[in-house]
Write an enzyme that holds these catalytic residues in place. Structure first.
Site, short mmCIF file in Angstrom:
data_model
loop_
_atom_site.label_atom_id
_atom_site.label_comp_id
_atom_site.label_asym_id
_atom_site.label_seq_id
_atom_site.Cartn_x
_atom_site.Cartn_y
_atom_site.Cartn_z
N SER A 245 7.37 -6.52 1.62
CA SER A 245 6.29 -7.50 1.59
C SER A 245 6.54 -8.47 0.44
CB SER A 245 4.94 -6.81 1.39
OG SER A 245 4.84 -6.40 0.04
N LYS A 246 5.64 -9.40 0.29
CA LYS A 246 5.79 -10.44 -0.74
C LYS A 246 5.98 -9.85 -2.14
CE LYS A 246 4.33 -14.81 0.85
NZ LYS A 246 4.31 -14.66 2.26
#
Ligand code: GLU
Length: 493
Positions: A245-246
């Protein structure tokens, strides 16, 4: 007779194309190309709140950049709403689906009541078989039905190409909604109607879709359609073993493109996520991938996105290209960094090629050419204070003197080639009873501002006599000033 091989990539245009989506696209693509099947593209844009035309453009862009070309016309789900409604009606007609008139709050109440008793709630199909009169009364009350698929008792079992046999008890599926009360079809219905109409033979997508797959299997059954083959690709995790994820940094393909990753390196790196090559080879050209990739060598274990390996692989792909091949890839990054004007690229071709030649073994991304190579293009020098403290400030007079000797020695040369330059420097060292390094380091700082970089004699030859003499003269002139500010900075970092 097995169906002709037809796979699809079905992104939802709700943001930049994620690494995980590109991975799915690539595995479908490689599978199709290797087996001489068709690779189709379908844009799943029925979620009007989240889908945007600009994201569709971004998907095309990235696929083009990755060299993933698709066959046939792109299918847009937003243009097929009537078709989904028509197929839902068929399911209603043959009794595989039913209209459900429960209001959301009534369903919630029932669920809560069941939960209190320690039971799970399944739709009781109270409205599955009602008379026309009852229907009319309900509708007159203002109730708008949803359409639900009727899930039979038993199990949903399937042979997954990657996971093996997987199954779920149908009690966990519930009679899910396929058309909302406002008449709009749901994702699951659209996917299955499309997969049937597009004659998809293999549905290959991420493991996060596996619960959807059980629902889709029920829809295929309801339509009386033989299942396509399913394959669920492994999860891609960050280094901390959590879903990518980010938090882990860049997760969209375009961010890597903008950071100077090469298409071939991205394709190569993504292909290794979950594919067991059978040996230690990690560097693959696109051609090799098309030839060697096999879905049967894809494992089901989670796979880790290793950024260091990605960078290393990118460096390998950079090294594998010639200076001429790198020129059009590197130039935009030089322009973007403000190191040269776009119009100057043609005139400066020979110079840029020489710079690329000196740097390509050291750069792991294209952006690095603009960072490591900055001194080749600037008129104003930036001296790294650390380099100044180490190679100028320790013995300022001596360093200054050596730069003077070098400047005069280089100036006297007619031909500015590496042998001649090295000859001048070594001779000076010998004459004055010093080591070559005692000339090399201060000179590098004067010409590049840094303490490390490509071979000094090569970079001097590339910079050329005019620039080299000018930089040495300039260094000699501002020497005390630069030293003072570097020393001050060292004392008050
Ligand atoms: N649109 C889905 C997604 O972007 C993919 C659905 C599918 O492959 O069936 O995750």
């Amino acid at each position: 007779m097995p169906r002709p091989l037809r796979v699809r990539f079905a992104p939802s245009p709700t943001g930049l194309l994620h690494i995980g989506s590109a991975h799915t696209a690539l595995f479908n693509y490689l599978f199709a190309r290797k087996e001489q099947g068709k690779f189709l593209l379908r844009i799943e844009d029925t979620d009007i709140k989240r889908s945007r035309q600009e994201w569709v453009g971004a998907i095309f862009d990235v696929l083009n950049w990755l060299g993933i070309d698709w066959d046939e016309e792109v299918v847009y789900q937003s243009q097929r709403i009537d078709r989904y409604q028509e197929r839902a009606q068929e399911l209603l007609d043959i009794g595989k689906a039913y209209r459900c008139y429960y209001l959301p709050e009534e369903l919630e109440e029932r669920k809560q009541a069941a939960l209190k008793k320690g039971k799970s709630w399944r739709n009781d199909r109270r409205y599955a078989k009602i008379s026309e009169t009852e229907r009319k009364t309900l509708e007159a009350e203002g109730r708008q039905p949803v359409v639900r698929l009727m899930i039979p008792a038993g199990k949903t079992v399937l042979q997954d190409r990657i996971l093996g046999e997987i199954e779920v008890d149908n009690s966990t599926i519930d009679d899910f909604v396929i058309v909302r009360s406002n008449g709009s079809p749901l994702y699951h219905l659209a996917v299955v109607v499309d997969d049937i109409d597009m004659e998809i033979s293999h549905v290959i997508r991420g493991l996060d879709h596996v619960t959807n797959t059980f629902k889709h299997v029920q829809l295929f059954h309801a339509f009386g359609y033989d299942l396509p083959e399913f394959g669920h690709l492994p999860n891609i995790l960050g280094q901390d073993k959590k879903k990518l994820s980010k938090r882990h940094g860049a997760v969209s393909v375009s961010e890597y493109r903008d950071a100077g990753y090469l298409t071939d390196a991205v394709v190569n790196f993504l292909s290794l996520l979950g594919w067991q090559t059978g040996d230690d080879q990690e560097f693959f050209t696109r051609e090799e991938l098309r030839r060697r990739f096999s879905l049967d060598q894809v494992h089901k274990r989670d796979t880790v996105f290793d950024l260091q390996k990605f960078e290393w692989l990118n460096g390998q792909h950079i090294m594998a290209l010639s200076e001429e091949e790198l020129l059009p890839l590197v130039s935009p990054f030089l322009v973007q960094a403000g190191l040269m004007a776009e119009e100057a690229i043609v005139d400066q071709r020979a110079y840029i090629l020489a710079v690329i030649g000196l740097l390509k073994e050291r750069c792991r991304t294209l952006v690095e050419f603009a960072i490591r190579g900055k001194f080749f293009f600037v008129t104003e020098m930036d001296y790294n204070p650390k380099a100044v403290r180490k190679h100028w400030a320790k013995e300022p007079e001596a360093a200054n003197q050596r730069l003077r000797w070098l400047c005069d020695g280089f100036n006297a040369l007619d031909s500015f080639n590496t042998e001649a330059l090295e000859g001048v420097l070594r001779q000076l060292a010998e004459e004055h009873g010093l080591k070559a390094a005692q000339f090399i380091h201060p000179c590098r700082v004067a010409l590049t501002g840094e303490m490390a970089g490509p071979s000094l004699f090569h970079l001097i030859a590339v910079l050329g006599k005019d620039v080299v003499i000018e930089r040495l003269e300039q260094a000699l002139q501002i020497f005390p000033e630069v030293i003072k500010s570097a020393v001050d900075e060292g004392q008050n970092p």
